[in-house]
Write an enzyme that holds these catalytic residues in place. Structure first.
Site, mmCIF file in Angstrom:
data_model
loop_
_atom_site.group_PDB
_atom_site.id
_atom_site.type_symbol
_atom_site.label_atom_id
_atom_site.label_comp_id
_atom_site.label_asym_id
_atom_site.label_seq_id
_atom_site.Cartn_x
_atom_site.Cartn_y
_atom_site.Cartn_z
ATOM 1 N N LYS A 1 -1.219 15.694 -9.131
ATOM 2 C CA LYS A 1 -0.444 15.368 -10.173
ATOM 3 C C LYS A 1 0.563 16.617 -10.735
ATOM 4 O O LYS A 1 1.706 16.252 -10.867
ATOM 5 C CB LYS A 1 -1.008 14.998 -11.329
ATOM 6 C CG LYS A 1 -1.852 13.568 -11.278
ATOM 7 C CD LYS A 1 -1.095 12.301 -10.989
ATOM 8 C CE LYS A 1 -1.754 11.255 -11.305
ATOM 9 N NZ LYS A 1 -1.058 10.028 -11.019
ATOM 10 N N ASP B 1 1.128 -1.001 0.026
ATOM 11 C CA ASP B 1 -0.235 0.073 -0.057
ATOM 12 C C ASP B 1 0.906 1.172 -0.044
ATOM 13 O O ASP B 1 1.619 1.483 1.130
ATOM 14 C CB ASP B 1 -0.969 -0.040 1.298
ATOM 15 C CG ASP B 1 -1.772 1.477 1.322
ATOM 16 O OD1 ASP B 1 -1.565 2.195 0.593
ATOM 17 O OD2 ASP B 1 -2.776 1.189 2.226
ATOM 18 N N VAL B 2 0.962 1.910 -1.088
ATOM 19 C CA VAL B 2 1.832 2.874 -1.333
ATOM 20 C C VAL B 2 1.470 4.123 -0.227
ATOM 21 O O VAL B 2 2.519 4.959 -0.198
ATOM 22 C CB VAL B 2 1.894 3.571 -2.676
ATOM 23 C CG1 VAL B 2 2.395 2.571 -3.723
ATOM 24 C CG2 VAL B 2 0.568 4.116 -3.169
ATOM 25 N N ASN C 1 3.440 4.243 -10.524
ATOM 26 C CA ASN C 1 2.261 4.257 -11.375
ATOM 27 C C ASN C 1 1.225 4.315 -10.408
ATOM 28 O O ASN C 1 0.087 4.535 -10.769
ATOM 29 C CB ASN C 1 2.570 2.954 -12.268
ATOM 30 C CG ASN C 1 1.049 2.784 -12.912
ATOM 31 O OD1 ASN C 1 0.614 3.288 -13.782
ATOM 32 N ND2 ASN C 1 0.499 1.611 -12.239
ATOM 33 N N TYR D 1 -7.222 16.161 -7.966
ATOM 34 C CA TYR D 1 -6.294 15.034 -8.792
ATOM 35 C C TYR D 1 -5.273 15.772 -9.584
ATOM 36 O O TYR D 1 -4.256 15.640 -9.344
ATOM 37 C CB TYR D 1 -7.248 14.315 -9.680
ATOM 38 C CG TYR D 1 -6.640 13.271 -10.669
ATOM 39 C CD1 TYR D 1 -5.722 12.105 -10.105
ATOM 40 C CD2 TYR D 1 -6.565 13.513 -11.989
ATOM 41 C CE1 TYR D 1 -5.300 11.385 -11.049
ATOM 42 C CE2 TYR D 1 -5.694 12.766 -12.965
ATOM 43 C CZ TYR D 1 -5.348 11.458 -12.514
ATOM 44 O OH TYR D 1 -4.697 10.727 -13.238
HETATM 45 P P1 NAI Z 1 -5.582 1.726 -12.873
HETATM 46 O O1 NAI Z 1 -6.975 1.964 -11.727
HETATM 47 O O2 NAI Z 1 -5.648 0.354 -13.338
HETATM 48 O O3 NAI Z 1 -4.181 1.769 -12.085
HETATM 49 C C1 NAI Z 1 -4.214 2.195 -10.602
HETATM 50 C C2 NAI Z 1 -3.354 1.306 -9.865
HETATM 51 O O4 NAI Z 1 -3.126 1.910 -8.648
HETATM 52 C C3 NAI Z 1 -4.178 0.094 -9.588
HETATM 53 O O5 NAI Z 1 -3.552 -1.114 -9.661
HETATM 54 C C4 NAI Z 1 -4.624 0.356 -8.004
HETATM 55 O O6 NAI Z 1 -4.633 -0.926 -7.384
HETATM 56 C C5 NAI Z 1 -3.278 1.095 -7.733
HETATM 57 N N1 NAI Z 1 -3.361 1.575 -6.469
HETATM 58 C C6 NAI Z 1 -4.489 2.670 -6.097
HETATM 59 N N2 NAI Z 1 -4.170 2.959 -4.800
HETATM 60 C C7 NAI Z 1 -2.915 2.361 -4.309
HETATM 61 C C8 NAI Z 1 -2.221 2.422 -3.200
HETATM 62 N N3 NAI Z 1 -2.723 2.900 -1.878
HETATM 63 N N4 NAI Z 1 -1.337 1.556 -2.816
HETATM 64 C C9 NAI Z 1 -1.053 0.596 -4.210
HETATM 65 N N5 NAI Z 1 -1.614 0.666 -5.201
HETATM 66 C C10 NAI Z 1 -2.592 1.534 -5.338
HETATM 67 O O7 NAI Z 1 -5.785 2.841 -13.565
HETATM 68 P P2 NAI Z 1 -4.680 3.326 -14.691
HETATM 69 O O8 NAI Z 1 -5.451 4.113 -15.535
HETATM 70 O O9 NAI Z 1 -3.669 2.263 -15.243
HETATM 71 O O10 NAI Z 1 -3.694 4.214 -13.654
HETATM 72 C C11 NAI Z 1 -2.246 4.142 -13.665
HETATM 73 C C12 NAI Z 1 -1.771 5.531 -13.472
HETATM 74 O O11 NAI Z 1 -1.776 6.401 -14.755
HETATM 75 C C13 NAI Z 1 -2.304 6.390 -12.400
HETATM 76 O O12 NAI Z 1 -1.265 6.804 -11.521
HETATM 77 C C14 NAI Z 1 -3.335 7.537 -12.912
HETATM 78 O O13 NAI Z 1 -3.327 8.435 -12.388
HETATM 79 C C15 NAI Z 1 -2.330 7.907 -14.314
HETATM 80 N N6 NAI Z 1 -2.968 8.308 -15.247
HETATM 81 C C16 NAI Z 1 -4.058 7.455 -15.890
HETATM 82 C C17 NAI Z 1 -4.770 8.250 -16.941
HETATM 83 C C18 NAI Z 1 -5.966 7.778 -17.589
HETATM 84 O O14 NAI Z 1 -6.824 8.044 -18.515
HETATM 85 N N7 NAI Z 1 -6.210 6.045 -17.409
HETATM 86 C C19 NAI Z 1 -4.388 9.378 -17.519
HETATM 87 C C20 NAI Z 1 -3.422 10.002 -16.732
HETATM 88 C C21 NAI Z 1 -2.628 9.522 -15.756
#
Ligand code: NAI
Length: 256
Positions: A157, A65-66, A88, A153
């Site tokens: 960021k 848990d980050v 990520n 958010y």
């Molecule tokens: P996602 O929801 O599939 O990935 C987010 C990941 O972070 C998940 O695996 C989740 O379990 C993990 N996570 C959340 N809280 C956590 C915690 N406390 N400890 C450990 N892990 C935790 O969504 P996605 O889109 O793959 O997001 C990945 C990154 O990309 C994020 O930082 C998001 O903000 C960023 N991002 C996503 C965009 C999009 O349109 N999908 C656009 C710009 C940035």
């Protein structure tokens, strides 16, 4: 076709991708494995880690848990030195500023900013000893400009980009670089949830809600997770040594 991009010999490298069990993180983990790196993914969900580790050779995982410094210390001690850290893990919140609560602010900041801070602090002592390393933080176009109903958010960021730029300067005389990759709206679970929320709140169809998001991108499409992953790979390359402290938009021209 070989376009001459010289990649670091990732075969010698141990890469760790937080939140690597889904979406963009999983695409990054797979891309790093293809380049020969040994990859550790982290997730709060052990079942999900096991599922990914069983289906992709070269990926193993650890619970993390980050937002929790004890959990971060435990995980990084367990996996050993990291050559490539990809921060990520992230969470989004769509809400009007005036109804956003202090608790929501704290929780979005905890994952998106504190998590990056803690994981970078965890890897830097070993990277400094070896005088080499790559840190890539997945920020967002929301870290480069504002979007309505995304104030906290976007604030988180923006903070990640500021943190990365300043750290990059502190690391400039070492062999370590720190950069941000800033995706636009990308085809993952976060966006699927956002589309469902927009549809629910506005009464639009999901197709209309998707069209609204896609409209931010001059290419009129969602970015793919693989496109984000390839940008991360490039930053890990040996010849990317001069790319430091940058926030690189992967968004079809939305930011320029
Ligand atoms: P996602 O929801 O599939 O990935 C987010 C990941 O972070 C998940 O695996 C989740 O379990 C993990 N996570 C959340 N809280 C956590 C915690 N406390 N400890 C450990 N892990 C935790 O969504 P996605 O889109 O793959 O997001 C990945 C990154 O990309 C994020 O930082 C998001 O903000 C960023 N991002 C996503 C965009 C999009 O349109 N999908 C656009 C710009 C940035």
């Amino acid at each position: 076709m070989d376009i001459g991009i010289k990649m670091t010999r990732l075969g010698d490298s141990h890469a760790l991708v937080t939140g690597g069990a889904s979406g963009i993180g999983l695409a990054i983990a797979k891309a790093l494995v293809k380049r020969g790196a040994r990859v550790t993914i982290t997730s709060r969900n052990l079942d999900r880690i096991t599922e990914v580790a069983n289906s992709v050779a070269g990926i193993s995982g650890v619970a993390l848990d980050v937002t929790d410094s004890v959990s971060v210390d435990k995980a990084f001690n367990a996996v050993g030195p990291v050559d490539i850290l990809v921060n990520n893990a992230g969470t989004a919140l769509a809400a009007p500023f005036e109804t956003t609560t202090l608790e929501q602010l704290s929780s979005v900041m905890a994952v998106n900013l504190t998590g990056v801070f803690l994981c970078m602090q965890a890897v830097l002592p070993e990277m400094r000893k070896r005088n080499s390393g790559r840190i890539v933080n997945i920020a967002s176009t929301a870290g480069m400009h504002g979007y309505s109903y995304a104030s906290i958010y976007s604030a988180a960021k923006h903070a990640v980009i500021g943190l990365t730029r300043s750290l990059a300067l502190e690391l400039a005389r070492t062999g370590i670089t720190a950069n941000c990759v800033c995706p636009g709206f990308t085809d993952t679970e976060i966006v699927a949830t956002a589309i469902a929320n927009i549809a629910k709140v506005t009464g639009q169809s999901e197709a209309e809600a998707l069209a609204e998001l896609v409209n931010h991108n001059p290419q009129k499409r969602l970015v793919t997770a693989e496109e984000v992953a390839d940008t991360v790979l490039w930053l890990c390359g040996e010849n990317s040594r001069s790319i430091n402290g940058q926030a690189i938009a992967v968004a079809g021209g939305e930011i320029m």
